[in-house]
Design a protein around this motif. Structure first.
Motif, PDB file in Angstrom:
ATOM      1  N   VAL A 167      20.646  97.371 -35.675  1.00  0.00           N
ATOM      2  CA  VAL A 167      20.439  98.091 -37.185  1.00  0.00           C
ATOM      3  C   VAL A 167      20.879  97.246 -38.668  1.00  0.00           C
ATOM      4  CG1 VAL A 167      20.577 100.176 -39.235  1.00  0.00           C
ATOM      5  CG2 VAL A 167      20.868 100.296 -35.766  1.00  0.00           C
ATOM      6  N   LEU A 168      19.879  97.296 -39.796  1.00  0.00           N
ATOM      7  CA  LEU A 168      20.018  96.224 -40.350  1.00  0.00           C
ATOM      8  C   LEU A 168      20.128  97.585 -41.497  1.00  0.00           C
ATOM      9  CD1 LEU A 168      20.499  94.296 -42.668  1.00  0.00           C
ATOM     10  CD2 LEU A 168      17.903  93.299 -41.789  1.00  0.00           C
ATOM     11  N   ALA A 169      20.247  97.706 -42.993  1.00  0.00           N
ATOM     12  CA  ALA A 169      20.334  98.625 -43.867  1.00  0.00           C
ATOM     13  C   ALA A 169      20.231  97.619 -44.991  1.00  0.00           C
ATOM     14  CB  ALA A 169      21.158  99.449 -44.109  1.00  0.00           C
ATOM     15  N   ALA A 170      18.811  98.797 -46.002  1.00  0.00           N
ATOM     16  CA  ALA A 170      18.608  97.448 -46.946  1.00  0.00           C
ATOM     17  C   ALA A 170      18.251  98.625 -48.822  1.00  0.00           C
ATOM     18  CB  ALA A 170      17.227  97.025 -46.767  1.00  0.00           C
ATOM     19  N   VAL A 171      19.390  98.311 -48.918  1.00  0.00           N
ATOM     20  CA  VAL A 171      19.123  98.960 -50.997  1.00  0.00           C
ATOM     21  C   VAL A 171      18.854  98.284 -51.784  1.00  0.00           C
ATOM     22  CG1 VAL A 171      20.273 100.373 -49.149  1.00  0.00           C
ATOM     23  CG2 VAL A 171      21.462  99.224 -50.476  1.00  0.00           C
ATOM     24  N   ARG A 172      18.388  99.102 -52.516  1.00  0.00           N
ATOM     25  CA  ARG A 172      17.894  98.553 -53.771  1.00  0.00           C
ATOM     26  C   ARG A 172      20.254  97.981 -54.642  1.00  0.00           C
ATOM     27  NH1 ARG A 172      13.128  97.461 -56.116  1.00  0.00           N
ATOM     28  NH2 ARG A 172      14.544  96.754 -57.945  1.00  0.00           N
ATOM     29  N   ARG A 173      20.748  99.498 -54.656  1.00  0.00           N
ATOM     30  CA  ARG A 173      21.794  99.185 -55.666  1.00  0.00           C
ATOM     31  C   ARG A 173      22.711  98.143 -56.028  1.00  0.00           C
ATOM     32  NH1 ARG A 173      23.045 105.554 -56.223  1.00  0.00           N
ATOM     33  NH2 ARG A 173      25.001 104.575 -57.665  1.00  0.00           N
ATOM     34  N   PRO A 174      23.569  97.354 -56.068  1.00  0.00           N
ATOM     35  CA  PRO A 174      24.428  96.686 -54.561  1.00  0.00           C
ATOM     36  C   PRO A 174      25.909  97.040 -55.691  1.00  0.00           C
ATOM     37  CG  PRO A 174      23.556  95.881 -57.594  1.00  0.00           C
ATOM     38  CD  PRO A 174      23.115  97.115 -57.519  1.00  0.00           C
ATOM     39  N   GLU A 175      26.343  98.183 -55.823  1.00  0.00           N
ATOM     40  CA  GLU A 175      27.722  99.117 -55.399  1.00  0.00           C
ATOM     41  C   GLU A 175      27.005 100.278 -53.897  1.00  0.00           C
ATOM     42  OE1 GLU A 175      25.340 101.965 -58.599  1.00  0.00           O
ATOM     43  OE2 GLU A 175      25.634  99.618 -58.213  1.00  0.00           O
ATOM     44  N   LEU A 176      25.952 100.119 -53.823  1.00  0.00           N
ATOM     45  CA  LEU A 176      26.053 100.352 -52.019  1.00  0.00           C
ATOM     46  C   LEU A 176      25.819  99.207 -51.533  1.00  0.00           C
ATOM     47  CD1 LEU A 176      23.260 103.477 -53.028  1.00  0.00           C
ATOM     48  CD2 LEU A 176      25.396 103.976 -52.307  1.00  0.00           C
ATOM     49  N   HIS A 177      25.219  98.219 -51.345  1.00  0.00           N
ATOM     50  CA  HIS A 177      24.910  97.336 -51.255  1.00  0.00           C
ATOM     51  C   HIS A 177      26.520  96.931 -50.570  1.00  0.00           C
ATOM     52  CE1 HIS A 177      24.863  92.826 -49.936  1.00  0.00           C
ATOM     53  NE2 HIS A 177      24.167  93.135 -49.728  1.00  0.00           N
ATOM     54  N   ARG A 178      27.584  96.992 -51.215  1.00  0.00           N
ATOM     55  CA  ARG A 178      28.849  95.778 -50.565  1.00  0.00           C
ATOM     56  C   ARG A 178      29.478  97.549 -49.770  1.00  0.00           C
ATOM     57  NH1 ARG A 178      28.689  95.214 -56.381  1.00  0.00           N
ATOM     58  NH2 ARG A 178      29.640  97.073 -56.809  1.00  0.00           N
ATOM     59  N   LEU A 180      27.829  99.154 -47.891  1.00  0.00           N
ATOM     60  CA  LEU A 180      27.409  99.321 -46.441  1.00  0.00           C
ATOM     61  C   LEU A 180      28.301  98.592 -45.714  1.00  0.00           C
ATOM     62  CD1 LEU A 180      23.819 100.578 -47.106  1.00  0.00           C
ATOM     63  CD2 LEU A 180      25.471 101.643 -45.361  1.00  0.00           C
ATOM     64  N   LEU A 181      27.938  97.041 -45.910  1.00  0.00           N
ATOM     65  CA  LEU A 181      28.594  95.546 -45.827  1.00  0.00           C
ATOM     66  C   LEU A 181      30.544  96.210 -45.253  1.00  0.00           C
ATOM     67  CD1 LEU A 181      27.719  93.066 -47.886  1.00  0.00           C
ATOM     68  CD2 LEU A 181      26.869  93.401 -45.620  1.00  0.00           C
ATOM     69  N   ALA A 182      31.166  96.757 -45.880  1.00  0.00           N
ATOM     70  CA  ALA A 182      32.393  97.296 -45.954  1.00  0.00           C
ATOM     71  C   ALA A 182      31.988  98.312 -44.755  1.00  0.00           C
ATOM     72  CB  ALA A 182      33.118  97.327 -47.076  1.00  0.00           C
ATOM     73  N   SER A 183      30.995  98.993 -44.518  1.00  0.00           N
ATOM     74  CA  SER A 183      31.404 100.040 -43.726  1.00  0.00           C
ATOM     75  C   SER A 183      31.066  99.492 -41.932  1.00  0.00           C
ATOM     76  CB  SER A 183      30.360 101.192 -43.495  1.00  0.00           C
ATOM     77  OG  SER A 183      29.241 100.634 -43.764  1.00  0.00           O
ATOM     78  N   GLY A 184      30.569  98.233 -42.019  1.00  0.00           N
ATOM     79  CA  GLY A 184      30.023  97.327 -41.099  1.00  0.00           C
ATOM     80  C   GLY A 184      28.497  97.414 -40.713  1.00  0.00           C
ATOM     81  N   THR A 185      27.896  98.045 -41.556  1.00  0.00           N
ATOM     82  CA  THR A 185      26.210  97.679 -41.472  1.00  0.00           C
ATOM     83  C   THR A 185      25.896  96.906 -42.563  1.00  0.00           C
ATOM     84  OG1 THR A 185      26.893 100.251 -41.437  1.00  0.00           O
ATOM     85  CG2 THR A 185      24.262  99.101 -41.938  1.00  0.00           C
ATOM     86  N   PRO A 186      25.535  95.552 -40.914  1.00  0.00           N
ATOM     87  CA  PRO A 186      24.768  94.540 -41.923  1.00  0.00           C
ATOM     88  C   PRO A 186      23.791  95.046 -42.856  1.00  0.00           C
ATOM     89  CG  PRO A 186      25.086  94.267 -39.468  1.00  0.00           C
ATOM     90  CD  PRO A 186      24.891  95.719 -39.301  1.00  0.00           C
ATOM     91  N   CYS A 187      23.730  94.319 -44.784  1.00  0.00           N
ATOM     92  CA  CYS A 187      22.790  94.816 -45.113  1.00  0.00           C
ATOM     93  C   CYS A 187      21.826  93.618 -46.031  1.00  0.00           C
ATOM     94  CB  CYS A 187      23.006  96.149 -46.028  1.00  0.00           C
ATOM     95  SG  CYS A 187      22.612  97.415 -47.598  1.00  0.00           S
ATOM     96  N   LEU A 188      20.759  94.307 -46.260  1.00  0.00           N
ATOM     97  CA  LEU A 188      20.038  93.726 -47.719  1.00  0.00           C
ATOM     98  C   LEU A 188      20.296  94.215 -48.774  1.00  0.00           C
ATOM     99  CD1 LEU A 188      16.803  92.541 -45.205  1.00  0.00           C
ATOM    100  CD2 LEU A 188      18.948  91.354 -45.658  1.00  0.00           C
ATOM    101  N   LEU A 189      20.240  93.347 -50.152  1.00  0.00           N
ATOM    102  CA  LEU A 189      20.171  94.091 -51.465  1.00  0.00           C
ATOM    103  C   LEU A 189      18.943  93.551 -51.747  1.00  0.00           C
ATOM    104  CD1 LEU A 189      21.346  95.075 -54.029  1.00  0.00           C
ATOM    105  CD2 LEU A 189      21.978  92.686 -54.634  1.00  0.00           C
TER     106      LEU A 189
END
Length: 322
Positions: A167-178, A180-189
């Motif tokens: 799973v790879l997530a993608a979000v617009r907001r930097p705080e949500l990006h951070r 998700l990354l902190a929760s262990g979910t790979p994520c794109l901004l």
């Protein structure tokens, strides 16, 4: 019994907190004492008149968890949960102390979930489950979830992991990006739409086999991020319903589109979905919902107004608390 009810549409001022007779179940129905009921954006849109098939007057609400107090012997006293087409639209829904629905339209609540937790999951989780199942997500599938911060996106990430997808997530907001990354979910901004393909291929060099766009705004750029023979699932569209789709690029990849609409499934079909992925909670394969805002049903009108104003809190009504 107490309930929320509207007798016309177009304005939230139509919604009232009222006293109604307790419903009487039919021969093949159950009567559920509602312990918790979720508030979804679609409930608000229903009162605003976005669904032309709604009949009036109507008690809104699609998602619930409670206890069967009348019905078949094997269900009496059972803790159940449910959702599905019809509830809140063509028959009275869950924003009330009691509701009736077909006996086959309820599923036994997972023991790991409290009533409020179960009531928070119906629409988002059945929507995400439908998208992933019809897009053939399974063990090892490269899955991109666009808009992973919303309720459906969050459900898709959790269910994708439970199914064994990469799973790879993608979000617009930097705080949500951070977050998700902190929760262990790979994520794109998410940046410019034309950059999405390159961003995804930095993680998935061969592209994403399944892309679930939970926002409705990233369909055109998603094509560039798609693997050969990949699938793009969508649950929303621009207000005018039109989008410029790069059809040639989609054709060359052998790609396909999957439209996802939870209102295509009645309570019986949704109950079967709930039974399937509900087992994942008891097996520890899905995280338990957190951060729910529980309020008595008598404050329901203000809660509808808050959601309409843009509140992202997951609101749970407690009809028996009043």
């Amino acid at each position: 019994m107490q309930a929320l009810q509207f007798s016309h549409t177009g304005d939230l001022a139509a919604l009232r907190h009222v006293e109604l007779p307790r419903p009487v179940p039919g021969a093949d129905d159950v009567l559920v004492e509602v312990h918790a009921a979720g508030l979804n954006p679609s409930d608000v849109k229903n009162v605003l008149g976005r669904f032309p098939y709604t009949t009036l007057p109507r008690v809104p609400g699609r998602d619930f968890a409670g206890v069967v107090v009348e019905g078949p012997q094997h269900l009496l006293g059972q803790a159940v949960w449910g959702t599905g087409r019809g509830l809140g639209f063509s028959r009275d829904g869950s924003h009330a102390a009691y509701l009736t629905l077909p006996a086959a339209g309820v599923a036994r609540k997972p023991a790991a979930l409290g009533f409020s937790q179960a009531a928070a999951l119906g629409v988002p989780y059945t929507t995400a489950w439908d998208a992933l199942q019809r897009s053939q997500v399974g063990n090892g599938t490269r899955l991109l979830v666009i808009g992973g911060n919303g309720a459906v996106g969050h459900a898709a990430i959790a269910l994708g992991r439970a199914l064994g997808a990469e799973v790879l997530a993608a979000v617009r907001r930097p705080e949500l990006h951070r977050k998700l990354l902190a929760s262990g979910t790979p994520c794109l901004l998410l940046e410019q739409p034309e950059r999405l393909g390159a961003q995804v291929r930095e993680v998935f060099p061969e592209g994403a086999e399944v892309i679930f766009d939970t926002t409705g705004f990233w369909l055109p750029p998603a094509v560039a991020a798609l693997a050969d023979f990949g699938r793009i699932a969508i649950i929303a569209a621009p207000v005018d319903g039109q989008v410029q789709l790069p059809a040639l690029a989609l054709y060359r990849r052998g790609g396909s589109l999957v439209g996802v609409n939870s209102l295509l499934y009645d309570t019986l079909q949704c109950a079967r979905m709930l039974e399937h992925f509900g087992a994942f909670f008891d097996e520890g394969r899905l995280p338990l919902p957190e951060g729910l805002l529980e309020i008595p049903l008598c404050q329901g009108v203000k809660a509808y107004e808050a959601v309409n104003a843009g509140s992202c809190e997951k609101i749970i009504f407690l009809p028996q608390a009043d």
